[in-house]
Design an enzyme around this catalytic site. Structure first.
Site, short mmCIF file in Angstrom:
data_model
loop_
_atom_site.label_atom_id
_atom_site.label_comp_id
_atom_site.label_asym_id
_atom_site.label_seq_id
_atom_site.Cartn_x
_atom_site.Cartn_y
_atom_site.Cartn_z
N MET A 85 0.93 -1.18 -0.23
CA MET A 85 0.02 -0.19 0.12
C MET A 85 0.82 1.38 -0.21
O MET A 85 0.43 2.27 0.55
CB MET A 85 -0.97 -0.05 0.87
CG MET A 85 -2.01 -1.16 1.36
SD MET A 85 -2.76 -1.29 -0.39
CE MET A 85 -4.05 0.31 -0.11
N HIS A 104 -4.40 -5.63 -8.93
CA HIS A 104 -5.09 -4.45 -8.63
C HIS A 104 -6.56 -4.90 -8.70
O HIS A 104 -6.97 -5.71 -9.74
CB HIS A 104 -5.09 -3.11 -9.52
CG HIS A 104 -5.99 -1.94 -9.25
ND1 HIS A 104 -5.87 -1.31 -8.08
CD2 HIS A 104 -7.06 -1.61 -9.74
CE1 HIS A 104 -6.72 -0.48 -8.04
NE2 HIS A 104 -7.65 -0.55 -9.18
N ASP A 140 -1.26 2.58 -11.09
CA ASP A 140 -2.27 1.84 -11.45
C ASP A 140 -2.41 2.10 -12.86
O ASP A 140 -3.35 1.90 -13.53
CB ASP A 140 -3.59 1.93 -10.96
CG ASP A 140 -3.52 1.26 -9.59
OD1 ASP A 140 -2.85 0.45 -8.95
OD2 ASP A 140 -4.38 1.79 -8.69
#
Ligand code: GRF
Length: 184
Positions: A85, A104, A140
């Site tokens: 994280m 993800h 991402d």
């Protein structure tokens, strides 16, 4: 030909990886969170488990340097982020980008970032899932390697959807790591 797994929490993906055919290739598990349950899972599987908390460093860059040193020492062929994280700075990422992948819980490019299940339900999508991608400087935003879809059911809550996506993750991540390792 080894894999290092970076975690922050419960380590469900880590467990799935350790219990799969690529589990024996995992040489190190590193957590930024000393309380991560995944550290215990690593020890149960006789893996080297390292806890490296940013709280123990004056500067974020000192922590990143230490993480880099640890990875240089372990020399993994693949660095698999699994519920890790922390956002890593671009110059750190570029050092390891050729061998770093992440999982993800959404079908990227839909729903990058946090709370993906809640957002997927709010958007009314019929399909959701997970994505494994190459880590790059954009959060991402890296090249997509593989995805696994799950249906969204009419009575889903973020919790029920999360359970379905987790199961998909636990099937997909070990398979993708096996494929990546077979190519190097
Ligand atoms: C997973 O949903 C993963 O996609 C995301 O964080 C979660 C980690 O879960 N990056 P776990 O720690 O592997 O159980």
């Amino acid at each position: 030909m080894t894999i290092a797994v970076l975690i922050s929490g419960r380590g469900g993906n880590l467990r799935a990886i350790l219990e799969s055919s690529v589990g024996e290739l995992v040489s190190a598990v590193i957590s930024d969170n000393p309380k991560a349950a995944g550290l215990q899972t690593a020890l149960e599987h006789d893996k080297a488990a390292y806890s490296l908390s940013p709280a123990d460093f004056d500067k974020h860059s000192d922590w990143e340097n230490k993480l880099g040193e640890l990875l240089e020492a372990v020399q993994p062929r693949i660095i698999a982020l699994a519920g890790f994280m922390r956002i890593l700075r671009a110059d750190w990422v570029s050092r390891f980008a050729d061998r770093m992948v992440n999982i993800h819980p959404s079908l990227l490019p839909a729903f990058p970032g946090l709370n993906t299940h809640r957002r997927a339900l709010a958007a009314g999508v019929k399909e959701h899932g997970c994505t494994i991608y190459r880590v790059c400087e954009k959060v991402d935003g890296g090249e997509i390697i593989a995805q696994k879809k799950v249906p969204v059911l009419a009575d889903d809550t973020p919790k029920t959807l999360a359970v379905r996506v987790s199961a998909a993750e636990h099937a997909l991540y070990p398979a993708v790591l096996a494929e990546l390792i077979s190519k190097v």
